[in-house]
Design a protein around this motif. Sequence first.
Motif, mmCIF file in Angstrom:
data_model
loop_
_atom_site.group_PDB
_atom_site.id
_atom_site.type_symbol
_atom_site.label_atom_id
_atom_site.label_comp_id
_atom_site.label_asym_id
_atom_site.label_seq_id
_atom_site.Cartn_x
_atom_site.Cartn_y
_atom_site.Cartn_z
ATOM 1 N N ARG A 1 51.698 -9.970 79.768
ATOM 2 C CA ARG A 1 51.830 -9.454 78.403
ATOM 3 C C ARG A 1 50.942 -10.182 77.404
ATOM 4 O O ARG A 1 50.541 -9.623 76.392
ATOM 5 N N HIS A 2 50.651 -11.464 77.684
ATOM 6 C CA HIS A 2 49.918 -12.270 76.703
ATOM 7 C C HIS A 2 48.456 -12.497 77.083
ATOM 8 O O HIS A 2 47.775 -13.312 76.458
ATOM 9 N N LEU A 3 47.964 -11.790 78.093
ATOM 10 C CA LEU A 3 46.565 -11.979 78.489
ATOM 11 C C LEU A 3 45.613 -11.708 77.333
ATOM 12 O O LEU A 3 44.628 -12.426 77.142
ATOM 13 N N ASN A 4 45.894 -10.695 76.556
ATOM 14 C CA ASN A 4 45.002 -10.366 75.439
ATOM 15 C C ASN A 4 45.008 -11.477 74.397
ATOM 16 O O ASN A 4 43.953 -11.869 73.870
ATOM 17 N N ALA A 5 46.202 -12.017 74.090
ATOM 18 C CA ALA A 5 46.302 -13.112 73.118
ATOM 19 C C ALA A 5 45.589 -14.357 73.631
ATOM 20 O O ALA A 5 44.896 -15.060 72.870
ATOM 21 N N ASP B 1 50.834 8.319 77.684
ATOM 22 C CA ASP B 1 51.488 7.487 78.700
ATOM 23 C C ASP B 1 51.768 8.246 79.984
ATOM 24 O O ASP B 1 51.595 7.714 81.086
ATOM 25 N N CYS B 2 52.247 9.499 79.861
ATOM 26 C CA CYS B 2 52.579 10.269 81.064
ATOM 27 C C CYS B 2 51.383 10.365 82.003
ATOM 28 O O CYS B 2 51.508 10.162 83.215
ATOM 29 N N LEU B 3 50.215 10.664 81.450
ATOM 30 C CA LEU B 3 49.041 10.828 82.301
ATOM 31 C C LEU B 3 48.553 9.487 82.833
ATOM 32 O O LEU B 3 48.187 9.373 84.009
ATOM 33 N N LYS C 1 48.549 -1.524 80.884
ATOM 34 C CA LYS C 1 48.441 -1.862 79.458
ATOM 35 C C LYS C 1 47.532 -3.076 79.263
ATOM 36 O O LYS C 1 46.645 -3.090 78.410
ATOM 37 N N ALA C 2 47.753 -4.122 80.071
ATOM 38 C CA ALA C 2 46.906 -5.317 79.974
ATOM 39 C C ALA C 2 45.460 -4.985 80.335
ATOM 40 O O ALA C 2 44.514 -5.472 79.699
#
Length: 495
Positions: free
Chosen positions: A252-256, A337-339, A292-293
């Motif tokens: 979750r924090h890879l971007n930060a 999100d569905c796709l 997401k990441a």
Amino acid sequence: MSRVKKWFASMVPTTTNMEGFPAYDRSLEERYLQCLLTNTISNTFYATGYELLQEADRLHDEMLAKNPGFMAKALAFARNEGFMRLQPIFGLTKLTRHPEFKSVFRHVIRIPPDLAEFLTIMKSQGRGEGGRAVKREIAAFLNDMSEYWALKYNGRGRGYNLADMIATSHPVPKDDCRQQLFRWLLGKEADLSELPQIAAYESYKRAATDEERVRLIREGRLHVELVTSAGKPSAEVWNAIVEQLPIFALVRHLNALGRAGVLDGHRHYIEKRLTDSEGLAKAKILPFQFLKAFNEVRIPWVRDALRQSVELTFSNLPDIQGKTAVFLDVSGSMDGDCLQIGSVFALGLYKKTKGNGIFWTFDTEVYDPGASLHDSILTQAERIRAMGGTDTSAPVRKLIKDGLKVDNIIMITDEQQNAGSEFYKVLGTYRKKMNPEARCFIVDLAPYHGHMVPPTDSLTHYIFGWSEQVLDYIGLAARGFGGMVERVENLVLGD
């Protein structure tokens, strides 16, 4: 009467979908599971959040009246195997006046935010904080709370915080350590000698130097939310945090971490964590969370590690027996999100065929995207885009036209057909002409009702939601595993 004749005898549609196309009602149990596993009560392509909320409220009431035992098991299944929160918690508030409430409470209320959501919904229903039985379960939950939870979830934002929960349920502390923990949460003077993490956090808030902050982070194993809540971390502080982040928090924090410029210094460690198959399995991270990441982080080696993470997520799942056709709906209503999630799961399914399969996308036409068994799932998923209308029968018609016999048809869709021939009629034709024993799996990623296949079709399995259990379930069902409703009915709710 032959099985094929029975299919044709049951082809009369009983309802319509959101686009007015002929559809079929499924059992209350199936519709209830769909609500729990896909309904996020947010605006969707066809239905507003308010409409979904009204439908969910009605389904919870209907299920409670018909079969509270099944309801309890379904809530536990959705929370723990479907990894959904809001609908299981909503359903639990309906179950509070039934004896089944006690058996399922701890299966649904897993962490303090679950309890905060539960109390907020109860209050919105005009029921306060519940009766004695409810408060007894809340008090027991709070008495099992760890220091880590107290620190991580002691927010002072909207709704109930831990201090509110203590004030409303009045738990009797089971020991002196718990009493001091409750006092600290209530903002009272407390002896922190037996609460070293909390003591470290209190000292961290007063720390004047990065050297002292780093020492306290390591001694108290302070998690990232605590550190960031006390002020913007320096690069030195971020470096101290990285190697004690749980795997889910790391993803979750890879971007930060990338923005802080500290990823490259921990490359070996991060690559090892992201490619640890055993650790990933224990963490139960859903593939779309890697997605997401992957979409956020632009550093090439991190994206390569995330590609491997997704491959490993699918690697330990059972193979699918028989030749398998995987069809992914790329119509406009699937956009978002569905796709994205559907693409990841569809490609994961295709890879499980190990070459004994077909992968097509479709809207009102059918497309062969040239899926690879060797390229990464995330790389291929990036290339898939939403397009036009929805003809769910189109890929099955193409199977017939091309004379392709398959044992399994897997369709990932929101089922909102608005063009072409009715899906179930074409499926019946396929079974009559090509393979009367062909199994069909409809992976429904949306909360709408009105389904393409009637419940009388024993060879069609409906699967709702998008956890990795979908792939596990299909692999088992292809070997004769029971339906999703049967799976829930067979759950045993232990303590």
